[in-house]
Scaffold this active site. Structure first.
Site, mmCIF file in Angstrom:
data_model
loop_
_atom_site.group_PDB
_atom_site.id
_atom_site.type_symbol
_atom_site.label_atom_id
_atom_site.label_comp_id
_atom_site.label_asym_id
_atom_site.label_seq_id
_atom_site.Cartn_x
_atom_site.Cartn_y
_atom_site.Cartn_z
ATOM 1 N N HIS A 45 10.494 -13.755 1.671
ATOM 2 C CA HIS A 45 10.720 -13.526 0.239
ATOM 3 C C HIS A 45 11.784 -14.535 -0.212
ATOM 4 O O HIS A 45 12.948 -14.416 0.166
ATOM 5 C CB HIS A 45 11.195 -12.084 0.056
ATOM 6 N N LEU A 101 0.826 -1.221 0.000
ATOM 7 C CA LEU A 101 0.000 0.000 0.000
ATOM 8 C C LEU A 101 0.859 1.270 0.000
ATOM 9 O O LEU A 101 0.339 2.375 -0.160
ATOM 10 C CB LEU A 101 -0.968 -0.004 1.189
ATOM 11 N N ARG A 102 2.145 1.095 0.206
ATOM 12 C CA ARG A 102 3.158 2.161 0.030
ATOM 13 C C ARG A 102 3.117 3.288 1.055
ATOM 14 O O ARG A 102 3.963 4.179 1.007
ATOM 15 C CB ARG A 102 3.073 2.789 -1.364
ATOM 16 N N ASN A 150 7.327 -3.128 3.589
ATOM 17 C CA ASN A 150 8.483 -2.449 2.971
ATOM 18 C C ASN A 150 8.138 -1.010 2.609
ATOM 19 O O ASN A 150 8.265 -0.580 1.468
ATOM 20 C CB ASN A 150 9.019 -3.229 1.763
ATOM 21 N N ASP A 189 0.246 -9.564 -4.983
ATOM 22 C CA ASP A 189 1.541 -8.871 -4.886
ATOM 23 C C ASP A 189 1.410 -7.482 -5.535
ATOM 24 O O ASP A 189 2.332 -7.018 -6.220
ATOM 25 C CB ASP A 189 2.672 -9.681 -5.525
ATOM 26 N N GLY A 222 7.560 -4.762 -10.185
ATOM 27 C CA GLY A 222 6.235 -4.831 -9.574
ATOM 28 C C GLY A 222 5.132 -4.580 -10.575
ATOM 29 O O GLY A 222 5.328 -3.913 -11.597
ATOM 30 N N HIS A 271 3.908 1.313 -8.829
ATOM 31 C CA HIS A 271 5.081 2.174 -9.019
ATOM 32 C C HIS A 271 4.666 3.315 -9.942
ATOM 33 O O HIS A 271 3.780 3.151 -10.789
ATOM 34 C CB HIS A 271 6.233 1.398 -9.661
ATOM 35 N N ASP A 313 9.422 -8.822 2.926
ATOM 36 C CA ASP A 313 9.140 -8.950 1.489
ATOM 37 C C ASP A 313 9.816 -7.868 0.647
ATOM 38 O O ASP A 313 9.861 -6.699 1.012
ATOM 39 C CB ASP A 313 7.633 -8.907 1.225
HETATM 40 O O1 DOR Z 1 8.019 -7.152 -7.864
HETATM 41 C C1 DOR Z 1 8.032 -6.939 -6.653
HETATM 42 N N1 DOR Z 1 7.751 -5.728 -6.159
HETATM 43 N N2 DOR Z 1 8.369 -7.928 -5.833
HETATM 44 C C2 DOR Z 1 8.552 -7.732 -4.514
HETATM 45 O O2 DOR Z 1 8.843 -8.687 -3.795
HETATM 46 C C3 DOR Z 1 8.431 -6.379 -3.936
HETATM 47 C C4 DOR Z 1 7.554 -5.547 -4.776
HETATM 48 C C5 DOR Z 1 7.598 -4.074 -4.419
HETATM 49 O O3 DOR Z 1 7.543 -3.740 -3.235
HETATM 50 O O4 DOR Z 1 7.625 -3.251 -5.342
#
Ligand code: DOR
Length: 436
Positions: free
Chosen positions: A182, A66-67, A97, A308, A327, A312, A155
């Site tokens: 992960h 969710l950033r 993360n 997942d 991602g 971005h 992760d």
């Molecule tokens: O593709 C991915 N993006 N794999 C991950 O394990 C982390 C994720 C991200 O946080 O962008």
């Protein structure tokens, strides 16, 4: 308030029910489901017409990013949960993360309070395994669990040290807390950005050998066996990974696993054209991997499908393939991709596909979701499994639109999503079928 979702096809993996009926809700809870028309709605009851639509427990996504905090330009709890609702998800577990990472009590409380004030679906925080996601020192898992986290994970990065991972499993195991590592050996994956094979070689992209992922899965399976603690393998993407997990389950080792929709519909052929939207970690495998993942879902080796969801910004994607952030934005395409890849092609029945998107992830996280049992929270998705639609990023509720599926013709359209009986998403043409 009483509500009835009338005349739909009610699918409830928990009870195995798949038949036409009316679903009754009261005060935010499931009351019961009855045969179509068995009971008449009262004057003050709200009626939602679900004729021609499927009615199922709200989807549960055990793996989203969710950033917030730290990367609100990609996604926020508000926008991410709106995307979830649009995709039919009523519960999401969010990865830690963030910046700063979710590795302490204050951060968990921040996520929970923002989710409460700004989120439209249930948000379950996942905390870090190690402080700062640095792979050196374990977090205070006891207090994190008491604060409401449903799992721990670094992760995006693995816990590389086997002794630390062993301690994490021992510690988390005592608390009955799920560990999601992960699965990637960073030495083996090196600078790899694509599945190592013919396509990567042809395109001049550095490869990630399947062993980089599978050695870590095997290590974690061995540690789960030794400690007796629950380990969950996220984003399984290779045939070898499926095999290791299948053997582990046959031996009674407490391991569960998920894969993501993009691994079910793409193969490394998609690298042609260098679309950075297919850059994802772990990378998209080949056709044999894809077939093995589907088989793994069919025979129960893979328990869950999780998106997942990794939003971005364009700034992080519009560049050379190897430098782009990994991602895929997944919440708003997941159900359709599953319907298209698994259900329409008769690889899984609709009920079994839904089990992997609802009850199974809920059970792995030990949250009381993913069921239409009387008394459960009235978290419901109403969707048309047969609708044909074109994926359009202009319709995304997510703040990001990094998807390789734009323009794809897919099956399935979410008509409405309810959380605790409240409509949190409704598709425009369906609005009039809701009589407030
Ligand atoms: O593709 C991915 N993006 N794999 C991950 O394990 C982390 C994720 C991200 O946080 O962008």
């Amino acid at each position: 308030m009483k509500q009835v979702i009338k005349g739909g096809r009610i699918l409830d993996p928990a009870s195995g029910h798949d038949a036409a009926g009316d679903l009754w809700l009261q005060d935010g809870k499931i009351l019961e489901f009855t045969k179509p028309g068995a009971k008449r709605p009262g004057q003050n009851d709200r009626v939602l017409d679900a004729a021609g639509l499927a009615v199922a427990p709200g989807l549960v996504d055990m793996h989203v990013h969710l950033r917030e905090p730290g990367a609100e330009y990609k996604e926020t709890i508000a926008s991410g949960t709106r995307a979830a609702a649009a995709g039919g998800f009523t519960s999401v577990a969010c990865m830690p993360n963030t910046t700063p990472p979710i590795d302490n009590l204050a951060m968990v409380e921040l996520i929970l309070s923002k989710a409460k004030s700004q989120g439209v679906v249930n948000v379950y925080p996942i905390a870090c395994i190690t402080q700062g996601r640095e792979g050196r020192q374990l977090t205070e898992m006891g207090e994190l669990k008491a604060a409401g986290v449903v799992a721990v994970s670094d992760d995006g990065d693995p816990v590389s040290s086997p002794i630390l991972m062993r301690s994490a499993l021992q510690y988390a195991g005592m608390l009955d807390l799920l560990v999601i590592n992960h699965a990637e050996d960073k030495v083996l994956s090196g600078k790899g950005v694509a599945h190592s094979g013919f396509m990567a070689m042809k395109l001049g992209l550095a490869g990630v050998p399947p062993s980089a992922l599978e050695i870590m899965i095997a290590r974690d399976v061995i540690l789960a066996a030794e400690t007796g603690s629950r380990a969950h393998i996220p984003h399984v993407s290779t045939a070898g990974g499926v095999n290791i997990i299948r053997q582990a389950k046959a031996r009674g080792i407490p391991v569960t696993a998920e894969t993501a929709p993009h691994y079910l519909v793409l193969t490394d052929d998609c690298l042609q054209g260098y679309d950075t939207n297919v850059r994802v970690s772990p990378p998209i495998g080949d056709t044999a991997d894809q077939a093995a993942l589907i088989e793994g879902l069919q025979d129960g080796t893979l328990d869950a499908i999780a998106t997942d969801h990794a939003p971005h910004s364009r700034r992080e994607k519009e560049m050379e393939f190897a430098l782009a952030a990994p991602g895929i934005c997944g919440l708003e395409t997941a159900l359709s991709l599953v319907l298209t890849a698994l259900v329409e092609s008769k690889k899984l029945s609709l009920l079994e596909a839904l089990r992997r998107l609802t009850l199974n992830p809920a059970q792995i996280l030990k949250i009381p979701k993913g069921t239409l049992a009387p008394g459960a929270d009235a978290d419901v998705v109403i969707f048309d499994p047969n609708a044909d639609r074109t994926v359009q990023t202009s319709e995304f509720r997510s703040q990001s639109d990094n998807t390789p599926f734009a323009g794809w013709q897919v099956k399935g359209q979410v008509a409405a999503t309810l959380v605790a009986g409240k409509v949190v998403h409704v598709l425009d043409p369906y609005q009039e079928k809701i009589n407030e």
